[in-house]
Design a protein around this motif. Sequence first.
Motif, PDB file in Angstrom:
ATOM      1  N   ALA A   1       7.823   3.592   0.970  1.00  0.00           N
ATOM      2  CA  ALA A   1       6.591   2.869   1.262  1.00  0.00           C
ATOM      3  C   ALA A   1       6.813   1.790   2.315  1.00  0.00           C
ATOM      4  O   ALA A   1       5.995   1.619   3.241  1.00  0.00           O
ATOM      5  CB  ALA A   1       6.026   2.258  -0.018  1.00  0.00           C
ATOM      6  N   LEU A   2       7.910   1.052   2.222  1.00  0.00           N
ATOM      7  CA  LEU A   2       8.181   0.005   3.204  1.00  0.00           C
ATOM      8  C   LEU A   2       8.504   0.595   4.567  1.00  0.00           C
ATOM      9  O   LEU A   2       8.111   0.033   5.606  1.00  0.00           O
ATOM     10  CB  LEU A   2       9.338  -0.877   2.717  1.00  0.00           C
ATOM     11  N   ALA A   3       9.211   1.721   4.607  1.00  0.00           N
ATOM     12  CA  ALA A   3       9.519   2.358   5.889  1.00  0.00           C
ATOM     13  C   ALA A   3       8.245   2.775   6.607  1.00  0.00           C
ATOM     14  O   ALA A   3       8.147   2.697   7.842  1.00  0.00           O
ATOM     15  CB  ALA A   3      10.424   3.568   5.669  1.00  0.00           C
ATOM     16  N   GLU A   4       7.249   3.201   5.848  1.00  0.00           N
ATOM     17  CA  GLU A   4       5.999   3.665   6.451  1.00  0.00           C
ATOM     18  C   GLU A   4       5.057   2.523   6.768  1.00  0.00           C
ATOM     19  O   GLU A   4       4.428   2.509   7.845  1.00  0.00           O
ATOM     20  CB  GLU A   4       5.315   4.646   5.497  1.00  0.00           C
ATOM     21  N   ARG A   5       4.967   1.532   5.896  1.00  0.00           N
ATOM     22  CA  ARG A   5       3.899   0.544   6.011  1.00  0.00           C
ATOM     23  C   ARG A   5       4.379  -0.849   6.420  1.00  0.00           C
ATOM     24  O   ARG A   5       3.567  -1.702   6.748  1.00  0.00           O
ATOM     25  CB  ARG A   5       3.155   0.467   4.684  1.00  0.00           C
ATOM     26  N   ALA A   6       5.681  -1.076   6.398  1.00  0.00           N
ATOM     27  CA  ALA A   6       6.232  -2.359   6.850  1.00  0.00           C
ATOM     28  C   ALA A   6       7.547  -2.092   7.572  1.00  0.00           C
ATOM     29  O   ALA A   6       8.612  -2.539   7.130  1.00  0.00           O
ATOM     30  CB  ALA A   6       6.430  -3.300   5.676  1.00  0.00           C
TER      31      ALA A   6
ATOM     32  N   ALA B   1       2.510   1.245  -9.025  1.00  0.00           N
ATOM     33  CA  ALA B   1       1.824   1.669  -7.802  1.00  0.00           C
ATOM     34  C   ALA B   1       1.008   0.525  -7.223  1.00  0.00           C
ATOM     35  O   ALA B   1       1.017   0.288  -6.004  1.00  0.00           O
ATOM     36  CB  ALA B   1       0.939   2.874  -8.088  1.00  0.00           C
ATOM     37  N   GLY B   2       0.304  -0.210  -8.068  1.00  0.00           N
ATOM     38  CA  GLY B   2      -0.468  -1.345  -7.586  1.00  0.00           C
ATOM     39  C   GLY B   2       0.413  -2.441  -7.022  1.00  0.00           C
ATOM     40  O   GLY B   2       0.072  -3.069  -6.007  1.00  0.00           O
ATOM     41  N   ALA B   3       1.559  -2.689  -7.654  1.00  0.00           N
ATOM     42  CA  ALA B   3       2.491  -3.701  -7.148  1.00  0.00           C
ATOM     43  C   ALA B   3       3.026  -3.303  -5.784  1.00  0.00           C
ATOM     44  O   ALA B   3       3.162  -4.140  -4.880  1.00  0.00           O
ATOM     45  CB  ALA B   3       3.638  -3.890  -8.142  1.00  0.00           C
ATOM     46  N   LEU B   4       3.322  -2.023  -5.619  1.00  0.00           N
ATOM     47  CA  LEU B   4       3.827  -1.527  -4.334  1.00  0.00           C
ATOM     48  C   LEU B   4       2.777  -1.670  -3.242  1.00  0.00           C
ATOM     49  O   LEU B   4       3.073  -2.094  -2.113  1.00  0.00           O
ATOM     50  CB  LEU B   4       4.232  -0.061  -4.507  1.00  0.00           C
ATOM     51  N   ASP B   5       1.523  -1.344  -3.558  1.00  0.00           N
ATOM     52  CA  ASP B   5       0.439  -1.501  -2.577  1.00  0.00           C
ATOM     53  C   ASP B   5       0.271  -2.965  -2.182  1.00  0.00           C
ATOM     54  O   ASP B   5       0.086  -3.288  -0.999  1.00  0.00           O
ATOM     55  CB  ASP B   5      -0.874  -0.970  -3.156  1.00  0.00           C
ATOM     56  N   ALA B   6       0.317  -3.860  -3.174  1.00  0.00           N
ATOM     57  CA  ALA B   6       0.151  -5.287  -2.882  1.00  0.00           C
ATOM     58  C   ALA B   6       1.299  -5.798  -2.011  1.00  0.00           C
ATOM     59  O   ALA B   6       1.083  -6.585  -1.080  1.00  0.00           O
ATOM     60  CB  ALA B   6       0.079  -6.074  -4.188  1.00  0.00           C
ATOM     61  N   LEU B   7       2.514  -5.374  -2.289  1.00  0.00           N
ATOM     62  CA  LEU B   7       3.664  -5.804  -1.500  1.00  0.00           C
ATOM     63  C   LEU B   7       3.562  -5.303  -0.067  1.00  0.00           C
ATOM     64  O   LEU B   7       3.771  -6.073   0.895  1.00  0.00           O
ATOM     65  CB  LEU B   7       4.956  -5.304  -2.154  1.00  0.00           C
ATOM     66  N   CYS B   8       3.240  -4.032   0.111  1.00  0.00           N
ATOM     67  CA  CYS B   8       3.134  -3.488   1.462  1.00  0.00           C
ATOM     68  C   CYS B   8       1.971  -4.116   2.219  1.00  0.00           C
ATOM     69  O   CYS B   8       2.060  -4.348   3.442  1.00  0.00           O
ATOM     70  CB  CYS B   8       2.951  -1.967   1.400  1.00  0.00           C
ATOM     71  N   GLY B   9       0.879  -4.422   1.517  1.00  0.00           N
ATOM     72  CA  GLY B   9      -0.225  -5.098   2.171  1.00  0.00           C
ATOM     73  C   GLY B   9       0.151  -6.474   2.649  1.00  0.00           C
ATOM     74  O   GLY B   9      -0.316  -6.953   3.686  1.00  0.00           O
ATOM     75  N   LEU B  10       1.045  -7.152   1.924  1.00  0.00           N
ATOM     76  CA  LEU B  10       1.492  -8.479   2.292  1.00  0.00           C
ATOM     77  C   LEU B  10       2.437  -8.444   3.488  1.00  0.00           C
ATOM     78  O   LEU B  10       2.387  -9.309   4.373  1.00  0.00           O
ATOM     79  CB  LEU B  10       2.203  -9.119   1.099  1.00  0.00           C
ATOM     80  N   LEU B  11       3.286  -7.417   3.530  1.00  0.00           N
ATOM     81  CA  LEU B  11       4.356  -7.371   4.530  1.00  0.00           C
ATOM     82  C   LEU B  11       4.034  -6.575   5.779  1.00  0.00           C
ATOM     83  O   LEU B  11       4.672  -6.768   6.823  1.00  0.00           O
ATOM     84  CB  LEU B  11       5.637  -6.779   3.903  1.00  0.00           C
ATOM     85  N   GLY B  12       3.071  -5.660   5.675  1.00  0.00           N
ATOM     86  CA  GLY B  12       2.889  -4.765   6.810  1.00  0.00           C
ATOM     87  C   GLY B  12       1.447  -4.406   7.088  1.00  0.00           C
ATOM     88  O   GLY B  12       0.576  -5.264   7.142  1.00  0.00           O
ATOM     89  N   ARG B  13       1.247  -3.102   7.134  1.00  0.00           N
ATOM     90  CA  ARG B  13      -0.041  -2.609   7.588  1.00  0.00           C
ATOM     91  C   ARG B  13      -0.982  -2.251   6.439  1.00  0.00           C
ATOM     92  O   ARG B  13      -1.914  -1.513   6.605  1.00  0.00           O
ATOM     93  CB  ARG B  13       0.177  -1.369   8.459  1.00  0.00           C
TER      94      ARG B  13
END
Length: 474
Positions: free
Chosen positions: A384-389, A461-473
């Motif tokens: 997830a981080l590789a794709e979105r942050a 899944a929600g925690a991952l979405d929130a983290l990626c939203g904070l760090l990336g796209r």
Amino acid sequence: MESWATFGGDLHLDLTGRRAGGLGLRAALEDALREAVQDGRLAPGTRLPSSRALGGDLGIARNTVVEAYTQLTAEGWLTARQGTGTTVADRAAPPVPATASETAPTRPPVRYDLLPGRPDLSLFPRSAWLAAARRALTAAPDEALGYGSPLGRIELRRALAAYLARVRGVRTDPERILVCSGHTQGLGLLCGVLRERGATSLAVEAYGLAPLRAVVAASGLTRAALELDEGGARTDALAGTGAGAVLLTPAHQFPVGAPLSAHRRAAAVEWARRTDGFVIEDDYDGEFRYDRQPVGAMQALDPERVVHSGTASKSLAPGLRLGWLALPRALVAPVARLKQLADAQSGVLDQLTLAELIGSGTYDRHVRRCRLHYRRRRDRLVAALAERAPGVRVTGVAAGLHAVLLLPPDGPSEAELIARGAAAGLALGALADCHDEGAGAAPAPPGLVIGYGTPPEHAFAGALDALCGLLGRG
């Protein structure tokens, strides 16, 4: 005896003091019961003893109790119903003055917890634990429930000696294992013994758990930092520290993640032999490795110079407060003596249950299931981080339950991200909080420490979405 009444539990009714103040017997009883209702000791709905029982307990006439109950019922403090006896009446709770903390602006509640250092508690094997506890308690001799050795129950020490030898390569025997309340207590006991031996300083890794630094400080030892690189702690610098021991996380350094290299392990053991010192091996994340061969315990290099410290906090749950020390012979008696002074012994029933889990093979199967569960989470986080942050570099994920996210230099600062996350209900760990400034270590690079093992499965899944939203796209 006119101070105690029993109605399933004991209730203190001070009639003597009230009568000395001039109240009659009935008035004193009424006043004592009224006060017990007002201050909450008798909660609404509490059933009071019969007038005969209360009169007998207090050594007063039954009619006196009947009259007191009748008066308090008339005042609305009590309720009397045929067939159900006398109970405390429902009353509106008095307003409680707001404290300063309650009137201050409140932070949003934590919706997603990604703080490191904790497992997914929903994985705790409740059914297996209950079954093991039933078997263990049935088989336990009566003497097991009394005061025992501060080293712990022999059943668990035998099970641990065999398990640690098989799984981690530890060389020990039951007489050299001490069961303690997690690594925190174990470290405190060891620091106390080091002080008794004349040590004034403990060498530590430049990054580590802040609560453990507090334990070391509370013992009166100072800390000397060992810098870290891809090979783990720079144990070649031990000679210049003047420390009496060194605390290491050789299996998976917290939080950076690197295992301690073979030659640095050997260097630390050689230093301990040369200086009459000790290595304290915190087997942090020793059970959870994913992309590499198992790293054996450092203790096997020299069981007389290395203390192996392990816990069930990650594999089962930190609330059990079950840990263990595999000790050099020279430390068994002094550590056991301090354990005896601290709390006599750790809880027996949980020790017997863990021994049963290990001996039956259930513990092994549970750890394997957890390892697969956390590896899948690790893979989801990295993907997830590789794709979105893509600007965030993920490190230290070959083992364990956490990842270090190194932040890009042109993005938001570590403090800013922590604050933004808190405002959105996302709890994150700061790499700076793991940095031991008090030990003279170099400043930490900006980064986050993410405990991907912490959220329950339904929230990951929600925690991952929130983290990626904070760090990336997002």
